[in-house]
Design a protein around this motif. Structure first.
Motif, short mmCIF file in Angstrom:
data_model
loop_
_atom_site.label_atom_id
_atom_site.label_comp_id
_atom_site.label_asym_id
_atom_site.label_seq_id
_atom_site.Cartn_x
_atom_site.Cartn_y
_atom_site.Cartn_z
N GLU A 98 0.85 -1.23 -0.13
CA GLU A 98 -0.01 0.07 0.00
C GLU A 98 0.92 1.35 -0.15
N LEU A 99 0.33 2.47 -0.58
CA LEU A 99 1.11 3.46 -0.30
C LEU A 99 1.58 4.05 1.19
N ALA A 100 2.81 4.12 1.20
CA ALA A 100 3.21 4.41 2.55
C ALA A 100 3.96 5.90 2.66
N ASP A 101 4.08 6.49 1.62
CA ASP A 101 4.89 7.80 1.55
C ASP A 101 4.64 8.31 0.16
N LEU A 102 4.48 9.50 0.31
CA LEU A 102 4.30 10.49 -1.11
C LEU A 102 4.88 11.75 -0.96
N ARG A 103 5.77 12.00 -1.75
CA ARG A 103 6.56 13.28 -1.63
C ARG A 103 6.51 13.91 -3.26
N PHE A 104 6.30 15.26 -3.25
CA PHE A 104 6.40 16.20 -4.46
C PHE A 104 7.83 16.90 -4.36
N VAL A 105 8.27 17.37 -5.41
CA VAL A 105 9.32 18.47 -5.38
C VAL A 105 8.99 19.56 -5.93
N ASP A 106 7.95 19.33 -7.15
CA ASP A 106 7.29 20.79 -7.49
C ASP A 106 6.04 19.99 -8.15
N ALA A 107 5.16 20.76 -8.93
CA ALA A 107 3.85 20.53 -9.33
C ALA A 107 3.85 19.26 -10.08
N ARG A 108 5.02 18.92 -10.72
CA ARG A 108 4.96 17.87 -11.98
C ARG A 108 5.58 16.65 -11.17
N HIS A 109 6.56 16.83 -10.47
CA HIS A 109 7.67 15.61 -10.20
C HIS A 109 7.26 15.06 -8.89
N GLY A 110 7.38 14.10 -8.50
CA GLY A 110 7.23 13.36 -7.21
C GLY A 110 7.41 11.96 -7.07
N TRP A 111 7.64 11.35 -5.93
CA TRP A 111 7.95 10.10 -5.62
C TRP A 111 6.93 9.43 -4.68
N ALA A 112 6.69 8.15 -4.95
CA ALA A 112 5.72 7.41 -4.02
C ALA A 112 6.57 5.79 -3.56
N LEU A 113 6.22 5.70 -2.21
CA LEU A 113 6.72 4.48 -1.69
C LEU A 113 5.73 3.48 -1.26
N PHE A 114 5.78 2.34 -2.10
CA PHE A 114 4.69 1.26 -1.50
C PHE A 114 5.33 0.29 -0.70
N ASP A 115 4.57 -0.27 0.29
CA ASP A 115 5.03 -1.45 1.31
C ASP A 115 4.25 -2.20 1.57
N THR A 116 4.51 -3.58 1.84
CA THR A 116 3.43 -4.23 2.31
C THR A 116 3.54 -4.46 3.85
N CYS A 117 4.56 -3.77 4.65
CA CYS A 117 4.63 -3.84 5.89
C CYS A 117 4.01 -2.30 6.41
N GLY A 118 3.35 -2.45 7.66
CA GLY A 118 2.86 -1.16 8.09
C GLY A 118 3.96 -0.18 8.60
N PRO A 119 3.70 1.14 8.83
CA PRO A 119 4.80 2.02 9.22
C PRO A 119 5.08 2.01 10.54
N ARG A 120 4.01 1.40 11.34
CA ARG A 120 4.11 1.36 12.80
C ARG A 120 4.71 0.14 13.34
#
Length: 415
Positions: A98-120
């Protein structure tokens, strides 16, 4: 705009490994937020993050095939019911988790981290994770080269659309080519790409003398350095001790802003010549944070008084006019977070699930954000302004992006 507070970010990353990596907003003085904050530890600040000790992060990765198969992403834009924001879903077909982290650097460019383990769950094992990249504002996502199975949570430190550090227990996993390949580096030897995530755009950083790694170890006195050149000479005319809180910001016009808070007084020093000389601005009692617009044209101080998990309704605002701080009408009492945009505008989120702008001494609500923000009633709102003046309101694992300028913007939900 990057701030450098080594000890603060060091402590926040230790908390991150136990919870999540979403940066919090300022705590608010009302029961719903207090209860929510007691259920989770404080998490790290964006674009401003720094790695903790190796034991605080748990995950493993490996280098990938240098010639991965070319992805064929398809647009993922959800239909928009009347009265709701347009939504773009972050999707990597065939990738786990599932989506664990989402970060944009500007309006068009970004990164997403998917992980099967929970963040906690720092003790989870066999975690499968994948990283995606967008170049069209989240309409489509391309998977990067594959990562090895790991354990526990990880966090992303993006620099731009090509450069990203993924942190875990073993150190840094870095790509500098948009995710075509990854390289592994220990905490004791951070590569240049990772160092860029903790310094200003011109390479300035406050740290302990002689420190080589990025871990924020305690020391009685710190110094301003420039990566590749060593300590700045002469040093700024202010004490950088363990008793004072200090941050460093470089605005888009190349000026350096150094803040030092001693007790309830905040002092700002300004350099327009690459730290060769400094101008001291008047100290302000009650000020807690410096906000600088992406273009560097506007600087603000915001007053915040913290009492445990609560924050008193002290939302004072000062604006820099010439060499003086002029006090302006305060922010709304229920403000949970604030960031500076271009054009004399502050982006503001509310403890009650809304967002808007403070401009000309008045609050301007953005009604179209209310429904989207209140859908996630257990998430604390935070707001940041990216380098291109894009406003990003974060709630849970979703982000609402406002492009254009001033208070008139086009909003899109990315989740």
């Amino acid at each position: 705009m990057r701030e450098n507070d080594l000890d603060g970010m060091f402590a926040e990353f230790e908390a991150d490994a136990m919870t999540s990596f979403r940066p919090p907003g300022v705590p608010v003085a009302e029961r719903r937020v207090r209860d929510r904050r007691r259920r989770r530890l404080l998490t790290g600040v964006a674009a401003l993050l720094l790695a903790g000790p190796a034991g605080a992060f748990v995950a493993a990765g490996r280098g990938a095939d240098p010639d991965p198969p070319a992805p064929s992403p398809t647009p993922s834009v959800s239909p928009t019911p009347t009265g709701q924001l347009p939504e773009r879903k972050v999707a990597l077909p065939g990738e786990p988790g599932e989506l664990a982290d989402l970060r944009f650097v500007d309006a068009r460019h970004g990164w997403a981290l998917f992980d099967t383990c929970g963040p906690r769950d720092p003790d989870a094992t066999g975690c499968r994770r994948a990283v995606g990249r967008t170049t069209d504002g989240g309409a489509t996502w391309q998977p990067t080269a594959p990562l090895a199975d790991a354990k526990g949570p990880a966090s992303m430190l993006p620099i731009d659309d090509r450069t990203l550090t993924l942190m875990d227990r073993d150190g840094y996993l870095v790509t500098t080519d948009g995710g075509a390949a990854w390289s592994r580096h220990p905490f004791s030897a951070p590569p240049p790409a990772t160092q860029r995530s903790t310094v200003t755009r011109s390479g300035f950083l406050i740290r302990c003398p002689g420190q080589d790694s990025l871990e924020g170890r305690p020391c009685p006195r710190r110094e301003l350095i420039r990566v590749g050149s060593g300590p700045v000479r002469p040093q700024p005319p202010v004490a950088l001790t363990e008793e004072t809180e200090h941050r460093l910001v470089e605005s888009g016009d190349g000026r350096l802003w150094l803040t030092v808070r001693d007790g309830d007084r905040l002092t700002v020093l300004l350099s327009a010549d690459g730290a060769a000389s400094w101008r001291r601005l008047p100290a302000v009692a009650g000020a807690g944070r410096l906000l600088v617009s992406p273009d560097g044209a506007d600087a603000w101080l915001v007053g915040v008084r913290e009492d445990g998990f609560d924050v008193a309704a002290t939302k004072q605002v000062w604006r820099l006019v010439g060499s003086r701080w002029e006090q302006r009408p305060g922010l709304p009492d229920n403000t949970s977070d604030v960031a500076a945009a271009n054009g004399g505008v502050l982006a503001v989120t509310s403890a009650y699930g809304s967002a808007g702008f403070w401009t000309g001494g008045h609050y301007v609500d953005v009604p179209e954000l209310r429904a989207a923000l209140r859908d996630d009633t257990d998430a604390s709102l935070s707001v940041e302004v990216l380098r291109d003046d894009t406003v990003v309101v974060s709630t849970g694992s979703a982000q609402i992006m406002g492009v254009d300028s001033g208070v008139t913007r086009t909003w899109t939900l990315v989740s």
